[in-house]
Design a protein around this motif. Structure first.
Motif, PDB file in Angstrom:
ATOM      1  N   THR A   1     -17.482  86.274  24.151  1.00  0.00           N
ATOM      2  CA  THR A   1     -16.682  87.330  24.765  1.00  0.00           C
ATOM      3  C   THR A   1     -15.413  87.518  23.954  1.00  0.00           C
ATOM      4  O   THR A   1     -14.333  87.066  24.338  1.00  0.00           O
ATOM      5  CB  THR A   1     -16.352  86.996  26.234  1.00  0.00           C
ATOM      6  OG1 THR A   1     -17.545  86.628  26.901  1.00  0.00           O
ATOM      7  CG2 THR A   1     -15.732  88.189  26.927  1.00  0.00           C
TER       8      THR A   1
ATOM      9  N   SER B   1     -10.261  89.211  34.245  1.00  0.00           N
ATOM     10  CA  SER B   1     -11.109  90.395  34.099  1.00  0.00           C
ATOM     11  C   SER B   1     -10.513  91.357  33.075  1.00  0.00           C
ATOM     12  O   SER B   1      -9.307  91.390  32.859  1.00  0.00           O
ATOM     13  CB  SER B   1     -11.276  91.100  35.446  1.00  0.00           C
ATOM     14  OG  SER B   1     -11.906  90.255  36.378  1.00  0.00           O
TER      15      SER B   1
ATOM     16  N   ARG C   1     -15.538  93.579  33.055  1.00  0.00           N
ATOM     17  CA  ARG C   1     -16.110  92.240  32.929  1.00  0.00           C
ATOM     18  C   ARG C   1     -15.268  91.281  33.757  1.00  0.00           C
ATOM     19  O   ARG C   1     -14.050  91.212  33.589  1.00  0.00           O
ATOM     20  CB  ARG C   1     -16.133  91.800  31.465  1.00  0.00           C
ATOM     21  CG  ARG C   1     -17.004  92.674  30.588  1.00  0.00           C
ATOM     22  CD  ARG C   1     -17.161  92.133  29.192  1.00  0.00           C
ATOM     23  NE  ARG C   1     -15.904  92.071  28.457  1.00  0.00           N
ATOM     24  CZ  ARG C   1     -15.813  92.015  27.126  1.00  0.00           C
ATOM     25  NH1 ARG C   1     -16.920  92.013  26.401  1.00  0.00           N
ATOM     26  NH2 ARG C   1     -14.656  91.953  26.523  1.00  0.00           N
TER      27      ARG C   1
ATOM     28  N   GLU D   1     -19.763  87.966  30.843  1.00  0.00           N
ATOM     29  CA  GLU D   1     -20.565  89.172  30.804  1.00  0.00           C
ATOM     30  C   GLU D   1     -21.005  89.672  32.179  1.00  0.00           C
ATOM     31  O   GLU D   1     -21.878  90.525  32.272  1.00  0.00           O
ATOM     32  CB  GLU D   1     -21.817  88.934  29.932  1.00  0.00           C
ATOM     33  CG  GLU D   1     -21.499  88.601  28.489  1.00  0.00           C
ATOM     34  CD  GLU D   1     -20.783  89.723  27.764  1.00  0.00           C
ATOM     35  OE1 GLU D   1     -20.949  90.891  28.166  1.00  0.00           O
ATOM     36  OE2 GLU D   1     -20.046  89.444  26.815  1.00  0.00           O
TER      37      GLU D   1
ATOM     38  N   ILE E   1     -20.962  92.012  34.909  1.00  0.00           N
ATOM     39  CA  ILE E   1     -20.480  93.387  34.913  1.00  0.00           C
ATOM     40  C   ILE E   1     -20.134  93.818  36.341  1.00  0.00           C
ATOM     41  O   ILE E   1     -20.909  93.630  37.268  1.00  0.00           O
ATOM     42  CB  ILE E   1     -21.542  94.340  34.319  1.00  0.00           C
ATOM     43  CG1 ILE E   1     -21.887  93.896  32.892  1.00  0.00           C
ATOM     44  CG2 ILE E   1     -21.033  95.773  34.328  1.00  0.00           C
ATOM     45  CD1 ILE E   1     -20.716  93.846  31.953  1.00  0.00           C
TER      46      ILE E   1
END
Length: 843
Positions: free
Chosen positions: A91, A272, A285, A290, A292
């Motif tokens: 990420t 986030s 995110r 990941e 969603i």
């Protein structure tokens, strides 16, 4: 990692070779480990302390972010980037050398001689450098807890470059996405080309001023998605966005005149972010991974201009595109094939078009109202009120549509209407200008629909009649079953409480209290333990065996209420949890006894302070404003944020309880009404509540909605500001209510005279006057003019700066009460402010 530390280690090893004393060698080894340990905690890069692949640095305080070298999935190329520490190296939230990857693991991130942050390859060639115009030789780079990498001058501490001004594909909290209309300069995020290639892809995301910023996603420079205008609280083109969801969004202007959008979570531990995917979707995110959450692109209707000019998109329809009312497909053949980009054209010319073409003027144009719409792009904005907005558009021959958003203003369009969408909830009322003959067609369609509905109703009635006897028998059986609960005896109650009876009233989630236990806690309901008396019955203070203090509401056998209100409060409040709602501990149903057990409020109710000349001194302005905010938050939870939509219907000072810190809690849900998800308004023949707090549409017509509670909140707000009961004017020689008195002072431009002298302080004058203004907006006569609770809270917190001018309140003349008892009958339970069937003093 930490080249300087490694040099130091090497030096220590040489020293150890020269030292023959074993104990000295051990000490030097320990010193080496300590130095390494301290060296790994740094968050700073200097010319003498670079980082070399695979070394890294970590933000100091929260250790949330890590800066170092990485390679994407399915790729051997190396990049300098920032990612979340202790979560996932995949990420990545920022990349330095996006366009020039390192081909091996010999890269170095350092500060060069002129003070610029650079990335060097194995041959010491600069493959990336920070975009700095005013570098200083003595500089250092630091990774902050926000994820921002800043280059600063050591001598002054001035920041001369930061990664937040050059974002990659991720929008982090406190990052500013901005645009300058004058210079054309933009700060925006750009997508990766693919998950394995972080170079700049086809999509970018930013804002577009000037009148009110909109968020856009562009594909190769062309609009791909649009958020709709920012109204100061939300983007009105995002249907599931509100002032709480996606919390922390705000807009502003930079010193250079550019407009920006940013966001920041109250909870700093919330990691986030929003990221632009290689496919062009903006996603939220959660906690940096990941998972969603929110998505910008949920259907084909979210693609910009999907249905062309004057077309509208609805993902629930097949096909999804249709022409706006009064328009037809520009190319019917292509339209039927599913190619909607050609859009639609007007069926009948407008009045101005007919005159310009030399035809008859005919009748004036009109407007068709389309509900819950995403407004078209490229709108002109003005501060005109709703009625003036319509007039301005009608008088302007080039105006083809308008919309009005409370707290935002008037939007109008003179060009093609493009990128409109029909929402299933939220949205704005859009008014489309059409020729007068098109209005007639709509009326004819309505007639056909009405006739069809009448015929269908008759058919349903006939079918219903055939089943009437069966339904009558079922109704009798249900009534018998409902009355069984009244036949409980004390020995059977605990057993039956988990049976069929309680499945009906849904109280199985509440703990059951034994009657004897409550009698012991309240000293057999002794008079000295009595806290208050309401129409429901008395309320007693008690103390359980474990030391917990409670308030016991005991249903009076002579109460005008009864099982219905008791069960209503049990069902409603057992499913609600909020810091500004009174907490229920359980209930007791044994024999004819019905009791509710609440948390004890040592300061009793708000009216006990507010209208007591001795106690009102304890409520200064800051405490009163805190109470106003708390009541507002409680109402917002009831109306929107709880899993049930609740209309309280009896909000008043005596139903606001105060804990030991004088924090407010809304109580008494015996009259509350549960609404369905799509239910906005209801009617009743059984009007309940308190005169002086009830909205006019509810008191006179039995219609209630969220706006009914807003009216009560407005009355309560004015009482808190003035220190006067609304009913205290009933016998006043001025012959008006508190609302009338406030309105009179408002019109006389002397509204400051309404403020309680006990709390007045010049430094809080503007805040007090703003609260009075909001209170008058809440008590306007017509429900449609009153703001919803979320808007009220934004007004109180000055998130909405410009407030509309209030219209005349309801009940500004003296209420005629002499005939109340004879007019209420059996269907209404109404009281005059301080004598109410739902009033409970403090718990």
């Amino acid at each position: 990692m930490l080249l300087a530390s490694k040099i130091f280690v090497h030096s220590i090893e040489q020293a150890m070779g020269r030292v023959r004393n074993t104990s000295m060698s051990v000490l030097l080894v320990l010193l080496c480990c300590i130095c390494l340990e301290f060296g790994s905690a740094t968050n700073t890069i200097t010319a003498s302390r670079p980082i070399k692949d695979p070394d890294f640095i970590i933000s100091n305080n929260t250790s949330a972010f890590k800066l170092g070298f990485f390679h994407p999935k399915n790729s051997t190329n190396r990049y300098v980037g920032i990612w979340y520490n202790n979560i996932s190296a995949s990420t990545v939230v920022w990349v330095a050398n996006r366009e020039k990857p390192l081909r091996d693991s010999n890269g170095v991130l350092t500060i060069c001689e002129d003070g610029v942050l650079v990335v060097l390859n194995g041959e010491k060639e600069v493959i990336w450098s920070a975009n700095v115009t005013n570098s200083a030789p003595n500089s250092s780079a630091q990774l902050l807890d926000s994820g921002n990498l800043v280059l600063q001058e050591n001598a002054t501490g001035n920041v001369i470059w930061e990664s937040f001004q050059y974002p990659s594909d991720t929008f982090l909290p406190t990052t500013k996405i901005s645009a300058n209309v004058r210079t054309g300069k933009k700060f925006q995020i750009t997508s990766w080309k693919s998950p394995s290639n972080p170079s700049i892809g086809s999509f970018s995301c930013g804002i577009q001023p000037p009148s009110s910023p909109q968020a856009f996603i562009w594909k190769n420079g062309s609009p791909y998605w649009r958020s709709g205008p920012w109204n100061g609280r939300i983007f009105i083109g995002i249907p599931d966005m509100n002032s709480v969801y996606l919390e922390g969004f705000r807009s502003g202007a930079n010193p250079d005149g550019s407009s920006y959008i940013t966001f920041e979570y109250v909870d700093k531990s919330n990691l986030s972010n929003f990221a632009l995917t290689p496919q062009g979707n903006l996603v939220q995110r959660y906690n940096g991974v990941e998972d969603i959450g929110w998505l910008a692109m949920n259907s084909d209707c979210d693609v910009y201009g999907k249905c062309g000019a004057f077309g509208t998109c609805n993902p629930q329809n097949t096909p999804i595109c249709s022409c706006l009312q009064g328009f037809k497909a520009n190319n019917a053949e292509e339209w039927n094939r599913g190619n909607w980009t050609s859009g639609c054209v007007r069926r009948t010319p407008l009045q101005c078009e007919r005159v310009n073409a030399g035809g008859d003027e005919g009748k004036k144009d009109g407007f068709l109202k389309l509900k819950m719409m995403k407004v078209p792009d490229i709108a002109a904005w003005s501060s005109a009120r709703e009625d003036k907005c319509r007039e301005q558009c009608l008088e302007n021959c080039s105006c083809i549509g308008y919309a009005y958003e409370t707290g935002f203003g008037c939007m109008s369009w003179t060009d093609k209407l493009i990128d409109t969408q029909q929402f299933s909830s939220s949205g704005v009322d859009l008014y489309i200008r059409v020729a007068y003959s098109e209005l007639d067609k709509v009326v004819d369609v309505k007639k056909i629909v009405t006739i069809t509905v009448i015929i269908g109703t008759i058919f349903i009635f006939i079918c219903t009649y055939l089943l009437w006897r069966w339904m009558a028998k079922q109704k009798v059986a249900r009534k018998k079953k409902a009355t069984k609960i009244l036949l409980f005896n004390r020995e059977e109650a605990p057993l039956k409480f988990h049976g069929d009876n309680l499945d009906q009233v849904k109280v199985q989630e509440l703990p059951l209290f034994n009657f004897e236990k409550l009698a012991s806690a309240t000293n057999n309901f002794h008079l000295s333990n009595k806290l208050g008396q309401g129409g429901f019955g008395p309320v007693y203070w008690g103390k359980l065996s474990d030391g917990i203090e409670i308030a016991v509401k005991r249903l009076s056998k002579a109460s005008g209420q009864g099982l219905q209100e008791f069960m209503n409060e049990v069902v409603v409040i057992s499913k609600l949890q909020h810091r500004n709602l009174v907490r229920i501990f359980g209930c007791c149903v044994e024999g004819e006894e019905k009791m509710l057990i609440y948390e004890y409020m040592p300061n009793k109710s708000l009216d006990a302070f507010l209208f007591d000349p001795h106690k009102e001194k304890l409520l200064d302005w800051r405490k009163r404003f805190n109470i106003i905010e708390g009541i507002g938050r409680g109402l917002l939870y009831l109306h929107r944020d709880s899993r049930l939509k609740i209309i309280h219907r009896d909000l008043k000072a005596s139903n606001i309880l105060l804990d030991k810190e004088l924090n407010p809690k809304i109580s008494d849900f015996g009259m509350a009404k549960i609404f369905g998800n799509n239910e906005e308004q209801a009617n009743t023949n059984r009007v309940v509540g308190t005169y002086g707090y009830m909205s006019p549409e509810y008191a006179m017509e039995g219609r209630f909605s969220e706006k009914s509670d807003v009216f009560s909140f407005g009355v309560l707000l004015l009482e808190i500001l003035s220190g006067k009961r609304n009913s205290s004017f009933y016998h006043d020689e001025q012959s008006m209510s508190l609302l009338g008195f406030a309105w009179k002072l408002w019109n006389a431009d002397n509204i400051i005279a309404l403020i309680d002298p006990m709390i007045y302080e010049p430094c809080f004058e503007m805040e007090m006057l703003r609260c009075i203004h909001v209170g008058l907006l809440c008590v306007q006569e017509f429900a449609k003019d009153r703001p919803i609770v979320s808007v009220v809270i934004s007004m109180l917190k000055s998130e909405i700066v410009d407030l509309p001018h209030p219209k005349q309140p309801a009940f500004i003349e003296r209420q005629v009460l002499s005939h109340i008892d004879s007019s209420i009958g059996d269907k209404k339970k109404i009281s005059v402010n301080d004598v109410t069937v739902t009033m409970v003093q403090g718990r």
